[in-house]
Design a protein around this motif. Structure first.
Motif, PDB file in Angstrom:
ATOM      1  N   SER A   1       9.236 115.495  -8.252  1.00 42.19           N
ATOM      2  CA  SER A   1       7.957 115.301  -7.405  1.00 42.19           C
ATOM      3  C   SER A   1       7.410 113.816  -7.054  1.00 42.19           C
ATOM      4  CB  SER A   1       7.179 115.508  -9.560  1.00 42.19           C
ATOM      5  OG  SER A   1       5.951 115.232  -8.854  1.00 42.19           O
ATOM      6  N   ILE A   2       8.157 113.154  -7.337  1.00 45.19           N
ATOM      7  CA  ILE A   2       7.931 111.968  -6.577  1.00 45.19           C
ATOM      8  C   ILE A   2       8.099 111.792  -5.128  1.00 45.19           C
ATOM      9  CG2 ILE A   2       8.416 108.969  -6.525  1.00 45.19           C
ATOM     10  CD1 ILE A   2       8.570 108.857  -9.219  1.00 45.19           C
ATOM     11  N   VAL A   3       8.947 112.390  -4.959  1.00 41.63           N
ATOM     12  CA  VAL A   3       9.829 113.132  -3.475  1.00 41.63           C
ATOM     13  C   VAL A   3       8.643 113.809  -3.049  1.00 41.63           C
ATOM     14  CG1 VAL A   3      11.265 114.108  -2.363  1.00 41.63           C
ATOM     15  CG2 VAL A   3      11.923 112.923  -3.931  1.00 41.63           C
ATOM     16  N   GLY A   4       8.150 114.396  -3.235  1.00 44.68           N
ATOM     17  CA  GLY A   4       7.536 115.746  -2.489  1.00 44.68           C
ATOM     18  C   GLY A   4       5.521 114.990  -2.422  1.00 44.68           C
ATOM     19  N   TRP A   5       4.952 114.111  -3.089  1.00 42.63           N
ATOM     20  CA  TRP A   5       4.413 112.963  -2.905  1.00 42.63           C
ATOM     21  C   TRP A   5       4.971 111.916  -1.208  1.00 42.63           C
ATOM     22  CZ3 TRP A   5      -0.524 112.803  -3.776  1.00 42.63           C
ATOM     23  CH2 TRP A   5      -1.197 113.666  -5.508  1.00 42.63           C
ATOM     24  N   THR A   6       5.311 111.741  -1.608  1.00 46.32           N
ATOM     25  CA  THR A   6       6.235 110.927  -0.312  1.00 46.32           C
ATOM     26  C   THR A   6       6.328 111.371   0.735  1.00 46.32           C
ATOM     27  OG1 THR A   6       7.379 109.400  -2.181  1.00 46.32           O
ATOM     28  CG2 THR A   6       8.023 109.031   0.166  1.00 46.32           C
ATOM     29  N   VAL A   7       7.568 112.631   1.134  1.00 40.85           N
ATOM     30  CA  VAL A   7       7.101 113.171   2.576  1.00 40.85           C
ATOM     31  C   VAL A   7       5.691 113.865   2.833  1.00 40.85           C
ATOM     32  CG1 VAL A   7       8.052 115.084   3.129  1.00 40.85           C
ATOM     33  CG2 VAL A   7       9.442 113.832   1.594  1.00 40.85           C
ATOM     34  N   GLY A   8       5.176 114.013   1.491  1.00 40.54           N
ATOM     35  CA  GLY A   8       3.433 114.979   1.868  1.00 40.54           C
ATOM     36  C   GLY A   8       2.454 113.581   2.736  1.00 40.54           C
TER      37      GLY A   8
ATOM     38  N   PHE B   1      13.783 108.662 -14.675  1.00 38.28           N
ATOM     39  CA  PHE B   1      13.149 109.532 -14.402  1.00 38.28           C
ATOM     40  C   PHE B   1      13.846 110.855 -13.978  1.00 38.28           C
ATOM     41  CE2 PHE B   1       9.466 106.977 -11.883  1.00 38.28           C
ATOM     42  CZ  PHE B   1       9.014 106.811 -12.681  1.00 38.28           C
ATOM     43  N   THR B   2      13.618 112.008 -14.910  1.00 36.31           N
ATOM     44  CA  THR B   2      14.119 113.691 -15.207  1.00 36.31           C
ATOM     45  C   THR B   2      13.667 113.380 -13.221  1.00 36.31           C
ATOM     46  OG1 THR B   2      11.832 114.730 -15.392  1.00 36.31           O
ATOM     47  CG2 THR B   2      12.911 113.492 -17.289  1.00 36.31           C
ATOM     48  N   PRO B   3      14.771 114.395 -13.487  1.00 36.09           N
ATOM     49  CA  PRO B   3      14.776 115.075 -11.874  1.00 36.09           C
ATOM     50  C   PRO B   3      13.647 115.362 -11.561  1.00 36.09           C
ATOM     51  CG  PRO B   3      17.532 115.639 -12.752  1.00 36.09           C
ATOM     52  CD  PRO B   3      16.389 114.792 -14.379  1.00 36.09           C
TER      53      PRO B   3
ATOM     54  N   GLU C   1       4.352 108.690  -8.588  1.00 35.82           N
ATOM     55  CA  GLU C   1       5.429 107.282  -9.461  1.00 35.82           C
ATOM     56  C   GLU C   1       4.079 106.644 -10.351  1.00 35.82           C
ATOM     57  OE1 GLU C   1       7.065 102.981  -9.258  1.00 35.82           O
ATOM     58  OE2 GLU C   1       8.810 104.298  -9.092  1.00 35.82           O
ATOM     59  N   LEU C   2       2.921 106.743  -9.822  1.00 33.38           N
ATOM     60  CA  LEU C   2       2.091 106.716 -10.862  1.00 33.38           C
ATOM     61  C   LEU C   2       1.725 107.595 -11.365  1.00 33.38           C
ATOM     62  CD1 LEU C   2      -0.139 104.831 -11.456  1.00 33.38           C
ATOM     63  CD2 LEU C   2      -1.606 105.126 -10.553  1.00 33.38           C
ATOM     64  N   LEU C   3       1.677 109.175 -10.570  1.00 33.11           N
ATOM     65  CA  LEU C   3       0.933 110.065 -11.637  1.00 33.11           C
ATOM     66  C   LEU C   3       2.112 110.552 -13.020  1.00 33.11           C
ATOM     67  CD1 LEU C   3      -0.454 112.100  -9.044  1.00 33.11           C
ATOM     68  CD2 LEU C   3      -1.951 111.312 -10.565  1.00 33.11           C
ATOM     69  N   VAL C   4       3.376 110.761 -11.986  1.00 29.49           N
ATOM     70  CA  VAL C   4       4.557 110.407 -13.217  1.00 29.49           C
ATOM     71  C   VAL C   4       4.502 109.376 -14.133  1.00 29.49           C
ATOM     72  CG1 VAL C   4       6.484 110.079 -13.434  1.00 29.49           C
ATOM     73  CG2 VAL C   4       6.137 111.683 -11.109  1.00 29.49           C
TER      74      VAL C   4
ATOM     75  N   TYR D   1      15.775 103.947  -3.174  1.00 35.54           N
ATOM     76  CA  TYR D   1      17.744 104.012  -4.277  1.00 35.54           C
ATOM     77  C   TYR D   1      16.641 103.533  -5.265  1.00 35.54           C
ATOM     78  CZ  TYR D   1      20.162  99.895  -6.328  1.00 35.54           C
ATOM     79  OH  TYR D   1      20.772  99.370  -6.488  1.00 35.54           O
ATOM     80  N   ARG D   2      15.757 102.636  -5.507  1.00 31.13           N
ATOM     81  CA  ARG D   2      14.501 102.620  -6.465  1.00 31.13           C
ATOM     82  C   ARG D   2      14.566 103.840  -7.312  1.00 31.13           C
ATOM     83  NH1 ARG D   2       8.717  99.837  -7.207  1.00 31.13           N
ATOM     84  NH2 ARG D   2       8.550 100.673  -9.668  1.00 31.13           N
ATOM     85  N   LEU D   3      13.984 105.020  -6.557  1.00 33.75           N
ATOM     86  CA  LEU D   3      14.150 106.181  -7.469  1.00 33.75           C
ATOM     87  C   LEU D   3      15.542 106.775  -8.398  1.00 33.75           C
ATOM     88  CD1 LEU D   3      12.276 108.687  -8.704  1.00 33.75           C
ATOM     89  CD2 LEU D   3      12.479 109.715  -6.067  1.00 33.75           C
TER      90      LEU D   3
END
Length: 363
Positions: free
Chosen positions: A82-89, A75-77, A135-138, A68-70
């Motif tokens: 990219s954040i989703v990738g890190w989370t799922v990863g 952030f751009t799509p 999120e930090l990297l972005v 929800y926060r995302l």
């Protein structure tokens, strides 16, 4: 840990990223409910199953929350994917590592028990940790991109300043030549004043170019005779403040490692010393050397600076008189440091404050 650029760009153009995390959290919460039901039916007491459910369900709700926060972020799509990738990863890697440890224990013939609880906990922790890292990297990349844009904008503005202002000054100097050709005392005096101001504006554009070069990283320290910079700054300041007395005790030549920005740095320090002192201030500029370091000291006869404030006056936004935004000394300190030097404040032998600039002597 991150999706390939081609896949991320494709998803960014077709699917929103945040619902992926929300769905992942809901599925993980379903696993927590399933584990809770299994424990309740096998254990006599419900206390421990409730604790495990709170733990596993809490991590699942945390994943839903970051989804929800995302969705509410700026952030751009592409950044969201990219954040989703890190989370799922993060979720996948922690689950795989924990599964590997269970497989090793099974191969050793050790009892495993019910693996779903530790797997649910490990996955939830990995997902939240992956989100935080993503999120930090972005944010870091975005800040770096903004800094690069600001640097490019500064360089472009400096280029416009040099080109357009200097062209205008050339036109003005052409008109000065016309005035000097007129046999009139007032016209000649006006022409001399205009010419003096044009020279000052030329110096201003040169200083702006030097400061921009240092701040954008285009200029690097190199050997230069700092005495010439001091003498030029003193001449400019004494012309602007005829009631001020500027005494000098300088080396004949003192070659240090520095940049062209040292000249506006010295002029700024002199301006501050004169403007923040009395109506007829005295400033003494001296140079000395010791242990491979050149020291340029600007001492005034003003009120001085309290010792408790000396370590803070070079910080951004800090001002000693309340009359400015505190950027002057902060920029001065930045320019000196990027010239491989340092600056500090001490007591003046004239009764006020003394700003000391230290620079490495060139080999």
């Amino acid at each position: 840990m991150k999706l390939s650029r081609r896949l991320r760009d494709s998803l960014a153009g077709k699917l929103p990223a945040a619902p992926v995390l929300v769905v992942t959290g809901i599925l993980w919460f379903g696993g927590a409910v399933w584990n809770f039901q299994g424990e309740v039916t096998t254990l006599e007491s419900a206390a421990l199953p409730v604790v495990t459910f709170v733990l596993t369900g809490g991590f699942s709700i945390g994943v839903v929350f970051v989804g929800y926060r995302l969705s509410q972020s700026q952030f751009t799509p592409e950044q969201r994917w990219s954040i989703v990738g890190w989370t799922v990863g993060g979720l996948g890697i922690t689950v795989l590592l924990h599964t590997a440890t269970l497989a090793i224990r099974a191969a050793e013939g050790r009892p495993i028990g019910e693996p779903q609880f530790p797997l649910l906990v490990a996955g939830g922790v990995g997902a939240l940790a992956g989100y935080g890292i993503g999120e930090l990297l972005v944010d870091v990349r975005r800040s770096a991109a903004q800094a690069e844009q600001a640097r490019d904008g500064m360089a472009f503005a400096n280029s416009l300043l040099r080109h357009d202002v200097r062209n205008a000054l050339q036109v003005i100097l052409g008109q000065v030549d016309v005035l000097t050709a007129v046999d009139d005392e007032r016209a000649t005096e006006a022409a001399n004043r205009i010419e003096s101001q044009v020279e000052a504006l030329y110096d201003l554009t040169a200083n702006a170019e030097a400061v921009t070069g240092v701040l954008t990283g285009e200029a690097t320290p190199e050997p230069r005779n700092v005495v010439e910079d001091i003498e030029t700054s003193v001449a400019t300041v004494t012309e602007s403040f005829p009631d001020a007395t500027v005494e000098t005790a300088l080396h004949d030549e003192l070659v240090v490692r520095g940049t062209d920005a040292l000249r506006p740095v010295f002029a700024n320090i002199l301006d501050n010393a004169i403007e923040h002192t009395g109506p007829e201030p005295t400033v003494r500029v001296t140079t000395e050397t010791a242990d491979g370091v050149a020291r340029v000291r600007f001492a005034d006869d003003g009120r001085g600076i309290p010792e408790a404030q000396r370590s803070q006056i070079f910080e951004r936004g800090v001002t000693t008189d309340g009359g400015s935004n505190g950027l002057g000394l902060h920029i001065v300190s930045t320019l000196v440091e990027r010239s491989d030097g340092s600056i500090y404040v001490e007591d003046s032998d004239l009764g006020g404050a003394a700003f000391v600039v230290e620079l490495p002597i060139a080999e």
